[in-house]
Design a protein around this motif. Structure first.
Motif, mmCIF file in Angstrom:
data_model
loop_
_atom_site.group_PDB
_atom_site.id
_atom_site.type_symbol
_atom_site.label_atom_id
_atom_site.label_comp_id
_atom_site.label_asym_id
_atom_site.label_seq_id
_atom_site.Cartn_x
_atom_site.Cartn_y
_atom_site.Cartn_z
ATOM 1 N N LEU A 189 0.835 -1.207 0.000
ATOM 2 C CA LEU A 189 0.000 0.000 0.000
ATOM 3 C C LEU A 189 0.869 1.256 0.000
ATOM 4 O O LEU A 189 0.672 2.177 -0.790
ATOM 5 N N LYS A 190 1.879 1.242 0.875
ATOM 6 C CA LYS A 190 2.690 2.436 1.081
ATOM 7 C C LYS A 190 3.558 2.739 -0.144
ATOM 8 O O LYS A 190 3.662 3.889 -0.561
ATOM 9 N N TYR A 191 4.178 1.693 -0.698
ATOM 10 C CA TYR A 191 5.136 1.939 -1.778
ATOM 11 C C TYR A 191 4.569 1.632 -3.163
ATOM 12 O O TYR A 191 5.055 2.148 -4.159
ATOM 13 N N HIS A 210 1.114 1.678 -3.739
ATOM 14 C CA HIS A 210 -0.236 2.256 -3.815
ATOM 15 C C HIS A 210 -1.267 1.213 -4.239
ATOM 16 O O HIS A 210 -2.213 1.503 -4.953
ATOM 17 N N LYS A 235 -4.123 -1.324 -3.072
ATOM 18 C CA LYS A 235 -5.015 -1.696 -1.970
ATOM 19 C C LYS A 235 -5.309 -3.186 -2.080
ATOM 20 O O LYS A 235 -6.049 -3.616 -2.969
#
Lengths: 447, 447
Positions: free
Chosen positions: B242-244, B246, B248
């Motif tokens: 999610l963080k790197y 994107h 979901k």
């Protein structure tokens, strides 16, 4: 509110993992530290919601009534609470349809200080019913309003006095307290479309477990104020104390044993833990004082093979003092070493004493009758015939939850072979005690 | 990167709970639904971080190496993955000090498609090492970059093909996917002073479990970008995607069996579950076709007493076709009913066949040799003497993980007593199969 069942006949408290004398004084000491000396310990009661249907277990029986070593799970939880002498009353909320079964459990396992109330349709409503029973001054009720109330789950049987004391002490000081554990899995928040929205930092969160404790007035008032929505969908009592009483509960680190029996695997785990606990002490009963006898060598081998188990030995039990000792030691595994005879007299005396002790009401007691076959004294055939009688006798005592087996150990002249026989005998003894399975009662095993 | 251990000798896939033919076609079908027909199924590999120290277990052995039925836990997890034929490679990250032990496990239990890499000091670093091994085109490596990579835990042995398929399919579509479960306890957030800050709404949160799956490029790039802080303190791969990336992640509801073996009680639960699973089928081998013989009555009683267990019967095993059948049935419990003889010939043939089948490499196989004592054919003493030989033979076959016991069933003329004997015999058989305890091998039990 249901009337209490008839008071059970007196019984010595179970002392597995709890020493009551110590506990009561510890509570006073703990209280004395926090408050001016001389103040009395708080009056404590417990409420146990037990109205759940156990749907997660995948079995028709609600999980609190599922058998563990043939005894319903809830009975272990009641035992854990009632052995704590400073808990004055234990109020259990059960559904109407389980009320009779619950009364039967209380009677069969001789539980004490239990009152039954009818469960509500949700956990919160059940707890509220339990609190009402403690709050109301009904003419025929023997319950009185406690200063502190413990709330616990019927399906957390391994709660120790230590953590109960901690939450009660903290509740007295903070108004509310609850046991917590580190999270095992990361917790995430899903979005509406079933995808990850965000994950929570594991180190900043904890799992809220049981027991919890509250000043009675704090939690009772919170329940009186709370909305139907809270009662229907809420799960967390600490949250109610926060929302309606503005009390920030003190969080107390609990042990892994506090876990909630939720799935079938948890029942398996509970059974294994209980079996392990009641197999930690083996009492050898020798019918000879002769230190050089092979029976004492068996004792040495047993100590050697089972190095986590306490092995004690004693002479046969005949007197009232012996009975007292058996009761106070709470030992559930006996090995009777018969050197002098091949009859059952000593076994019968032991079994009678065990029956008198009531030990086997709570747990199956294993008794292994050991004989040595030394090829000289009694002829083989005659000895075997004697020993085969064990089957009938074992069937009889199994009804009283005493699991009797015979073990015949070869006694060869050759030193090395003897050592081997003894070691195999010890393995069989360890297996019978560990498995504690009634399917093998009356068998004559050979080492 | 460690070289692969020598390829084990060919073995039929284990089929406990997984049917490979079905699975491969299901995967293709599932893929075909989501994408244009004719596209190939994705190349899938798995990474298994197994560098943990198991400190929560309270034992010195890391939990993935703790024995369950005398086999290390991680071997069960490898077995669960390798029986899924469409997982091409399984990369296991273990610490340097456990590397040799791990190689020994792979060899002893004949695991296939396993590559070993060195674990990092944290879970994330171990996973990263596993991904690197799959990504890099090393000249001596047989690994190739997969399209989708599964990440699983070494201590979740009960993962089923079904959920693996679901996360892989979802990862192909969404880029990332992970199994989730409802929360068992409420999650709370403590304040700095150890009091309740707030509690989370249980219905809005889930526990993130394993397995997870990712498009390889998504998770590999995330690991390449992520900070030292992430690698040291992070726990959640979905969060990195999610963080790197994107991405979901799609969340997939898993079964309770996905739980992580964390505490000692979980080892107990795992052992009970495995014992139960391998005791679901009992194969009776009869040395007579006579339908009226008491052996067939024993079969009826067994079916009656063990109504959750599949009981099948067959004639003695002598041919290669019999061997094939034994291997394909994956049955771990045999009851040999000896009507015609009191010698061990049939038992020896069965045991030889079981050895050839390699069944007992993975699980202890129980063999119970049943005799009837009808007071007429062979004299009692002679029969007993024959049967006592079982002890020596049982010791020998125990070395090959085959647990042999004898069972002598009384055969009285009285119909009611016979029925009682048979029922007791069935109870003993059920006990021996359920407990599967090597401490009782070679015993001659009496019903």
């Amino acid at each position: 509110m249901e009337p209490r069942p008839a008071a059970p006949r007196p019984r010595l408290c179970d002392s597995l993992g709890a020493d009551q004398t110590l506990s009561a004084s510890t509570l006073n000491a703990a209280r004395a530290e926090a408050r001016p000396a001389g103040r009395r310990a708080p009056a404590v009661a417990a409420v146990l919601p037990a109205g759940g249907s156990g749907e997660r277990m995948g079995v028709p029986t609600p999980k609190q009534f599922c058998p563990v070593l043939e005894r319903p799970l809830i009975s272990y939880t009641l035992q854990a609470l009632e052995r704590v002498c400073w808990i004055k009353d234990i109020v259990v909320a059960v559904t109407g349809e389980n009320m009779e079964a619950m009364k039967g459990i209380i009677q069969k396992y001789q539980h004490q200080r239990i009152s039954l109330v009818e469960a509500g349709v949700t956990r919160h409503r059940s707890i509220f019913n339990g609190l009402k029973a403690l709050a109301e001054d009904q003419p025929d009720s023997k319950l009185s309003k406690p200063e502190v109330v413990i709330i616990h789950d019927a399906v957390r049987p391994f709660v120790e006095e230590d953590v109960l004391l901690k939450v009660v002490t903290a509740a007295k000081e903070y108004g509310a307290a609850g046991a917590i554990r580190p999270l095992v899995s990361t917790v995430i928040s899903p979005s509406a479309d079933g995808c990850l929205d965000h994950s929570l930092e594991r180190a900043r969160h904890r799992a809220s477990e049981m027991p919890q404790a509250f000043l009675f007035d704090v939690i009772y008032e919170a329940y009186q104020q709370c909305s139907d929505y809270d009662l229907e969908f809420g799960t967390e009592c600490l949250q109610l104390a926060l929302k309606y009483g503005h009390i920030k509960a003190k969080l107390v680190e609990g042990s892994p044993d506090l876990w909630k029996v939720t799935y079938k695997r948890d029942l398996y785990a509970a059974e294994s833990i209980i079996k392990e606990r009641i197999s930690q002490h083996i009492c050898l009963i020798m019918d000879t004082k002769d230190e050089n006898h092979v029976g004492h060598r068996l004792e040495e081998v047993l100590k050697d093979e089972l190095n986590h188990v306490k092995v004690t030995s004693r002479l046969p039990c005949h007197t009232g003092r012996d009975l007292d000792q058996i009761v106070s030691e709470q030992c559930y595994s006996y090995v009777c070493v018969n050197v002098m005879t091949s009859d059952f007299e000593e076994i019968r005396k032991l079994v009678n004493m065990l029956e008198e002790s009531n030990l086997s009401i709570l747990y199956p007691v294993v008794v292994i009758s050991v004989y040595f076959l030394d090829y000289k004294s009694v002829p083989f055939d005659q000895k075997m015939e004697n020993l085969m009688q064990i089957r009938e006798y074992a069937k009889e005592v199994k009804k009283r939850n005493i699991l009797l087996c015979g073990l015949l150990i070869y006694y060869p002249q050759d030193e090395q072979k003897l050592q081997e026989s003894l070691r195999q005998g010890a393995t069989i003894i360890a297996t019978l005690i560990k498995e504690r399975n009634s399917g093998l009662v009356g068998q004559l095993l050979v080492a």
